[in-house]
Design a protein around this motif. Structure first.
Motif, PDB file in Angstrom:
ATOM      1  N   PRO A 117      12.531 -22.481   3.054  1.00 34.88           N
ATOM      2  CA  PRO A 117      11.829 -23.960   4.047  1.00 34.88           C
ATOM      3  C   PRO A 117      10.635 -23.722   4.696  1.00 34.88           C
ATOM      4  CG  PRO A 117      12.855 -21.967   5.405  1.00 34.88           C
ATOM      5  CD  PRO A 117      13.363 -21.781   4.288  1.00 34.88           C
ATOM      6  N   THR A 118       9.571 -24.695   4.459  1.00 34.04           N
ATOM      7  CA  THR A 118       8.406 -24.626   5.166  1.00 34.04           C
ATOM      8  C   THR A 118       7.981 -24.204   6.782  1.00 34.04           C
ATOM      9  OG1 THR A 118       8.519 -26.988   6.155  1.00 34.04           O
ATOM     10  CG2 THR A 118       7.584 -26.934   3.900  1.00 34.04           C
TER      11      THR A 118
ATOM     12  N   GLU B  62      13.494 -25.682  13.662  1.00 29.03           N
ATOM     13  CA  GLU B  62      14.513 -25.115  14.233  1.00 29.03           C
ATOM     14  C   GLU B  62      16.036 -25.486  13.489  1.00 29.03           C
ATOM     15  OE1 GLU B  62      15.775 -25.068  18.374  1.00 29.03           O
ATOM     16  OE2 GLU B  62      13.803 -24.914  19.316  1.00 29.03           O
ATOM     17  N   ILE B  63      15.260 -25.704  11.842  1.00 28.89           N
ATOM     18  CA  ILE B  63      16.797 -25.585  11.308  1.00 28.89           C
ATOM     19  C   ILE B  63      17.374 -24.241  10.552  1.00 28.89           C
ATOM     20  CG2 ILE B  63      15.232 -27.646   9.825  1.00 28.89           C
ATOM     21  CD1 ILE B  63      15.357 -25.032   7.139  1.00 28.89           C
ATOM     22  N   ASN B  64      18.082 -24.256  10.195  1.00 32.55           N
ATOM     23  CA  ASN B  64      18.765 -22.982   9.942  1.00 32.55           C
ATOM     24  C   ASN B  64      18.193 -22.549   8.759  1.00 32.55           C
ATOM     25  OD1 ASN B  64      21.221 -21.965   8.136  1.00 32.55           O
ATOM     26  ND2 ASN B  64      22.225 -21.648  10.075  1.00 32.55           N
ATOM     27  N   PHE B  65      18.130 -20.862   9.164  1.00 34.95           N
ATOM     28  CA  PHE B  65      17.680 -20.325   8.341  1.00 34.95           C
ATOM     29  C   PHE B  65      17.530 -18.863   7.956  1.00 34.95           C
ATOM     30  CE2 PHE B  65      14.735 -16.571   7.245  1.00 34.95           C
ATOM     31  CZ  PHE B  65      14.137 -16.962   6.192  1.00 34.95           C
TER      32      PHE B  65
ATOM     33  N   TRP C  81      20.668 -23.633   4.057  1.00 30.31           N
ATOM     34  CA  TRP C  81      21.623 -24.885   3.747  1.00 30.31           C
ATOM     35  C   TRP C  81      20.906 -26.567   4.160  1.00 30.31           C
ATOM     36  CZ3 TRP C  81      23.223 -28.613   6.517  1.00 30.31           C
ATOM     37  CH2 TRP C  81      23.987 -28.474   8.119  1.00 30.31           C
ATOM     38  N   TRP C  82      21.078 -27.230   2.570  1.00 33.21           N
ATOM     39  CA  TRP C  82      20.374 -28.586   3.113  1.00 33.21           C
ATOM     40  C   TRP C  82      21.665 -29.681   1.969  1.00 33.21           C
ATOM     41  CZ3 TRP C  82      20.205 -30.707  -2.237  1.00 33.21           C
ATOM     42  CH2 TRP C  82      19.384 -29.356  -3.546  1.00 33.21           C
TER      43      TRP C  82
ATOM     44  N   GLY D  39      20.375 -28.608   9.489  1.00 33.21           N
ATOM     45  CA  GLY D  39      20.444 -29.271   8.360  1.00 33.21           C
ATOM     46  C   GLY D  39      19.143 -29.142   7.822  1.00 33.21           C
ATOM     47  N   ALA D  40      18.831 -28.736   6.449  1.00 39.48           N
ATOM     48  CA  ALA D  40      17.329 -28.998   5.553  1.00 39.48           C
ATOM     49  C   ALA D  40      18.059 -30.313   4.801  1.00 39.48           C
ATOM     50  CB  ALA D  40      16.521 -27.721   4.949  1.00 39.48           C
ATOM     51  N   VAL D  41      16.228 -30.733   4.625  1.00 38.41           N
ATOM     52  CA  VAL D  41      16.194 -32.042   3.787  1.00 38.41           C
ATOM     53  C   VAL D  41      15.751 -31.834   2.683  1.00 38.41           C
ATOM     54  CG1 VAL D  41      15.549 -34.860   3.501  1.00 38.41           C
ATOM     55  CG2 VAL D  41      17.331 -33.406   5.921  1.00 38.41           C
TER      56      VAL D  41
END
Length: 87
Positions: free
Chosen positions: A23-24, A31-34, A42-43, A76-78
């Motif tokens: 992630p960036t 606060e995306i999952n890392f 995850w995305w 989740g990420a996009v």
């Protein structure tokens, strides 16, 4: 602009390692999952999951998760995709 399908994710990212998403800084501030062990997030994909309230995803290990995550999850990420037509 669209999200990849499970088939497209497997086609264009042949190996799990290629599907892992680093992630960036901006995404991390949102606060995306890392997962620090996998160094990945995850995305979302565009396919439905196993239940009506779930969507398929790529896991932090880069695996296609057909069961999916709840549509209610905000972590989740996009990873958007586009088709570019070159002449």
């Amino acid at each position: 602009v669209f999200l990849l399908s499970t088939e497209e994710a497997e086609k264009y990212f042949a190996e799990n390692e290629e599907r892992k998403l680093a992630p960036t800084e901006m995404a991390l501030r949102q606060e995306i999952n890392f997962n620090s062990n996998q160094r990945s997030s995850w995305w979302w994909l565009r396919n439905p999951g196993e239940q009506s309230n779930m969507i398929a995803v790529i896991s932090v290990k880069g695996e296609v998760d057909y069961k999916g995550e709840s549509v209610q999850k905000k972590s989740g990420a996009v990873r958007p995709a586009i088709w570019v037509k070159c002449k």
